[in-house]
Scaffold this motif. Sequence first.
Motif, short mmCIF file in Angstrom:
data_model
loop_
_atom_site.label_atom_id
_atom_site.label_comp_id
_atom_site.label_asym_id
_atom_site.label_seq_id
_atom_site.Cartn_x
_atom_site.Cartn_y
_atom_site.Cartn_z
N PRO A 262 0.47 -1.11 -0.53
CA PRO A 262 0.33 0.08 -0.01
C PRO A 262 0.43 0.95 0.40
O PRO A 262 0.73 2.68 -0.42
CB PRO A 262 -0.94 -0.22 1.15
CG PRO A 262 -1.14 -1.48 1.36
CD PRO A 262 0.80 -2.45 1.53
N VAL A 263 1.74 1.85 0.64
CA VAL A 263 2.66 2.74 0.47
C VAL A 263 3.19 2.86 -1.15
O VAL A 263 3.62 3.70 -0.99
CB VAL A 263 4.20 2.67 1.64
CG1 VAL A 263 5.10 3.52 1.78
CG2 VAL A 263 2.90 2.58 3.21
N ARG A 264 3.87 1.60 -1.34
CA ARG A 264 4.82 1.87 -2.52
C ARG A 264 3.08 1.98 -3.71
O ARG A 264 3.84 3.47 -4.08
CB ARG A 264 5.27 0.26 -2.67
CG ARG A 264 6.02 0.45 -2.09
CD ARG A 264 6.19 -1.33 -2.32
NE ARG A 264 8.24 -2.16 -1.19
CZ ARG A 264 9.17 -1.19 -1.96
NH1 ARG A 264 9.62 -0.86 -2.71
NH2 ARG A 264 9.59 -1.62 -0.42
N MET A 265 2.11 1.94 -3.58
CA MET A 265 0.99 1.73 -4.41
C MET A 265 0.57 3.53 -4.48
O MET A 265 1.11 4.13 -5.12
CB MET A 265 -0.20 1.03 -3.93
CG MET A 265 -0.18 0.35 -4.82
SD MET A 265 -1.46 -0.74 -3.99
CE MET A 265 -2.57 -0.62 -4.61
N ALA A 266 1.37 4.26 -2.54
CA ALA A 266 0.82 5.97 -2.37
C ALA A 266 2.08 6.53 -3.42
O ALA A 266 1.82 7.71 -3.81
CB ALA A 266 1.03 5.38 -1.07
N ALA A 267 2.78 5.65 -3.30
CA ALA A 267 4.35 6.36 -4.02
C ALA A 267 4.24 6.37 -5.65
O ALA A 267 5.03 7.16 -5.80
CB ALA A 267 5.59 5.91 -3.21
N ALA A 268 3.27 5.72 -5.84
CA ALA A 268 3.41 5.56 -7.29
C ALA A 268 2.26 6.86 -7.97
O ALA A 268 1.68 6.87 -7.28
CB ALA A 268 2.88 4.00 -7.56
N GLN A 269 3.07 7.04 -9.17
CA GLN A 269 2.33 7.76 -10.30
C GLN A 269 1.84 7.54 -11.23
O GLN A 269 1.07 8.11 -11.84
CB GLN A 269 3.86 9.37 -10.51
CG GLN A 269 4.29 9.93 -9.49
CD GLN A 269 5.35 10.71 -10.03
OE1 GLN A 269 6.11 10.33 -10.45
NE2 GLN A 269 5.19 11.66 -9.80
N LEU A 270 2.33 6.04 -11.87
CA LEU A 270 1.43 5.11 -12.39
C LEU A 270 1.63 3.92 -12.33
O LEU A 270 2.35 3.32 -11.21
CB LEU A 270 1.58 5.59 -13.80
CG LEU A 270 1.13 4.35 -15.33
CD1 LEU A 270 0.17 5.23 -15.31
CD2 LEU A 270 1.69 5.06 -16.15
#
Length: 377
Positions: A262-270
């Motif tokens: 979830p944290v990595r999803m939040a850091a993603a721009q796509l």
Amino acid sequence: MTQAPPAPPQPLVLLAAGGTGGHLFPAEALAAALNRRGFAVDLATDARAARYAGHFPARKLHVLPADTMRGRSPVALAKTAFALGTGFLAGLMLLRKVKPAVVVGFGGYPTVPPLFAATVLGVPSLVHEANGVMGRANRLLAPRVSAIATGFPGILDRDPVLSAKALWTGNPLRPAVLDAARIPYVPVSPDGPLNLLVFGGSQGARVMSDIVPDAIAALDPALRARVHVVQQAREEDLERVRATYARAGVVAEVAPFFQDLPVRMAAAQLVISRSGASTVAELAALGRPSLLVPLPGALDQDQAANARSLAERGGALTILQADFTPARVAQELTRLAATPQELTNMADAARSAGVLDAAERLADLVARLAGGAPIPA
């Protein structure tokens, strides 16, 4: 001195989920919401899912025999029927022993034995359908259960009998996702990095490993230098994926599993991913733009329906797997990087589809069933 009378026992809710994280994650979110309301929670699952349920917030874990339908040959059907029959008898024994106030199922064949046992014994029962199309196990149970909760609105509108006891709650989200949903989306700047997250689950990671690294390697060098990749890959694919990125000079972190997804999803721009129900619900809650590749060949085409729900809002682009080629992915990445406002617009549209209180809404429905109250219209 008069002693206070003992506190009444907590009402027990038995959750039934199994097979995949797509079933366990919403069950985990509901368990946390029910615990906060003073309910005790037990989990009934199969041996496969039990390996991944170590941190599930349940009082007890019960493993019941079950099997997925793996074919239509007489031998395959007999094996499935035997496993489900054995599980049904085990479910009857379990329910008579623990005496739940409500039994809640989250789809997949491991939920059939305890839910069917609940309907036979007259225990209030509920199935939650996470996908945009009702799955086979839930279709089997739906006519018998007390209530149906859905992750997407309107999926039973064409069936007046089932829609009369259905309620749209959304898909419950784990606490880690709700925490990550507080992180704002960072727009892509014209010359800044493009943070890309690629994952696909156990059924989808292979095609991501086959297509995405070659697509990024084919980008214009100036754009390729801006791309930062976090990618899930199967163990057997790790080295070739890492080697492709290394040859292309791309900053990439590749691993078979990320505990902090979830944290990595939040850091993603796509995000590039499959379109399972939990993934789509989490993308909407976080408000992250995505390129979705539905799992092909599914009898129910549930992932296609899930992806369509987000794409119609403008929060995602959908590419069928037949069209999911390195050239097509490189084309989409080049176009989106050149029009970063489109990514921001997609993020806003995705967030507009998010349902952050789905676990509480589902817990409300469970509490109503436990108290004998009618299902709200």
